[in-house]
Design a protein around this motif. Structure first.
Motif, short mmCIF file in Angstrom:
data_model
loop_
_atom_site.label_atom_id
_atom_site.label_comp_id
_atom_site.label_asym_id
_atom_site.label_seq_id
_atom_site.Cartn_x
_atom_site.Cartn_y
_atom_site.Cartn_z
N UNK A 158 -2.55 11.14 5.57
CA UNK A 158 -3.18 10.41 6.83
C UNK A 158 -2.20 10.57 7.82
N UNK A 159 -2.66 10.15 9.17
CA UNK A 159 -1.86 10.57 10.57
C UNK A 159 -0.81 9.37 10.37
N UNK A 160 0.30 9.68 11.42
CA UNK A 160 1.15 8.54 11.31
C UNK A 160 0.54 7.16 12.13
N UNK A 161 -0.44 7.28 12.71
CA UNK A 161 -1.15 5.82 13.37
C UNK A 161 -1.71 5.26 12.24
N UNK A 162 -2.60 6.13 11.33
CA UNK A 162 -2.99 5.28 10.31
C UNK A 162 -2.14 4.85 9.23
N UNK A 163 -1.13 5.63 8.81
CA UNK A 163 -0.07 5.10 8.13
C UNK A 163 0.64 3.82 8.73
N UNK B 143 -10.93 -2.65 3.09
CA UNK B 143 -12.13 -1.79 3.77
C UNK B 143 -11.66 -0.28 4.37
N UNK B 144 -10.34 -0.55 4.76
CA UNK B 144 -9.83 1.06 5.42
C UNK B 144 -9.74 2.08 4.10
N UNK B 145 -9.16 1.53 3.20
CA UNK B 145 -8.86 2.42 1.97
C UNK B 145 -10.27 2.98 1.27
N UNK B 146 -11.43 2.15 1.57
CA UNK B 146 -12.84 2.62 1.17
C UNK B 146 -13.22 3.49 2.06
N UNK C 75 -1.99 1.13 8.01
CA UNK C 75 -2.11 0.83 6.55
C UNK C 75 -0.83 0.26 5.91
N UNK C 76 0.40 0.42 6.48
CA UNK C 76 1.64 -0.03 5.83
C UNK C 76 2.29 -1.34 6.61
N UNK C 77 1.38 -1.75 7.52
CA UNK C 77 1.94 -2.69 8.36
C UNK C 77 2.09 -3.93 7.56
N UNK D 244 0.85 -1.19 0.06
CA UNK D 244 0.22 -0.18 0.05
C UNK D 244 0.77 1.16 -0.09
N UNK D 245 1.79 1.37 0.58
CA UNK D 245 2.89 2.33 0.83
C UNK D 245 3.55 2.79 -0.67
N UNK D 246 3.94 1.67 -1.16
CA UNK D 246 4.41 1.55 -2.46
C UNK D 246 3.31 1.99 -3.60
N UNK D 247 2.17 1.53 -3.69
CA UNK D 247 1.24 2.33 -4.49
C UNK D 247 1.07 3.61 -4.08
N UNK D 248 0.96 4.03 -2.95
CA UNK D 248 0.57 5.47 -2.60
C UNK D 248 1.86 6.44 -3.25
N UNK D 249 3.14 5.97 -3.05
CA UNK D 249 4.21 6.88 -3.70
C UNK D 249 4.04 6.67 -5.29
N UNK D 250 3.96 5.38 -5.62
CA UNK D 250 4.08 5.35 -7.19
C UNK D 250 2.65 5.99 -7.89
N UNK D 251 1.52 5.80 -7.38
CA UNK D 251 0.53 6.44 -7.84
C UNK D 251 0.57 8.18 -7.85
#
Length: 140
Positions: free
Chosen positions: A94-99, A114-117, A102-104, A52-59
């Motif tokens: 997003x906040x550090x907590x949500x990041x 679900x979270x991304x929706x 999401x990135x775990x 998810x982190x990779x997609x966020x940066x790439x996109x």
């Protein structure tokens, strides 16, 4: 505020092209992935996957580079390379907590979808069902 458009795009990628998602590593199959390089038309390495982190940066227009000494890095033209997670968090808004959630690496695709929706629908943070709340070391 979370970037609803980016969250929706990541959601779409995970839902429609699960073969390009691997939460365990930010980028696999390539050492460098440049913005706009297609992941789904067969021109990239068949084994190319993103977290998810990779997609966020790439996109969001970042080049992703896996450096054997510095780890996964992301940068845009004219900017300094920085940790992929930091670039992805900023791009998603997003906040550090949500990041962190999401990135775990152990996060499952259904839970991520679900979270991304939620973020794509305009939520200002990720809401988890009470039964799913545990300490960070045990959350899946």
């Amino acid at each position: 505020m979370p970037n609803t458009e980016l969250a929706a795009r990541i959601h779409s990628e995970l839902a429609h092209f699960p073969e390009h998602h691997d939460q365990r590593t930010p980028l696999a199959g390539l050492r460098v992935l440049r913005p706009g390089a297609p992941l789904t038309d067969g021109t990239c390495n068949a084994g190319t996957t993103l977290s998810v982190a990779g997609f966020a940066a790439y996109l969001s227009g970042h080049t992703i580079e896996c450096d054997p000494y510095r780890g996964a890095l992301a940068y845009t033209p004219g900017s300094r390379a920085r940790r992929l997670g930091d670039a992805a968090r900023d791009a998603l808004g997003v906040t550090a907590v949500d990041a962190d959630w999401l990135f775990a690496p152990a996060r499952t695709r259904p839970r991520l979808l679900t979270a991304l929706a939620q973020l794509a629908d305009g939520a200002d943070h990720i809401t988890h069902p009470a039964a799913a709340r545990r300490t960070p070391a045990t959350v899946s």
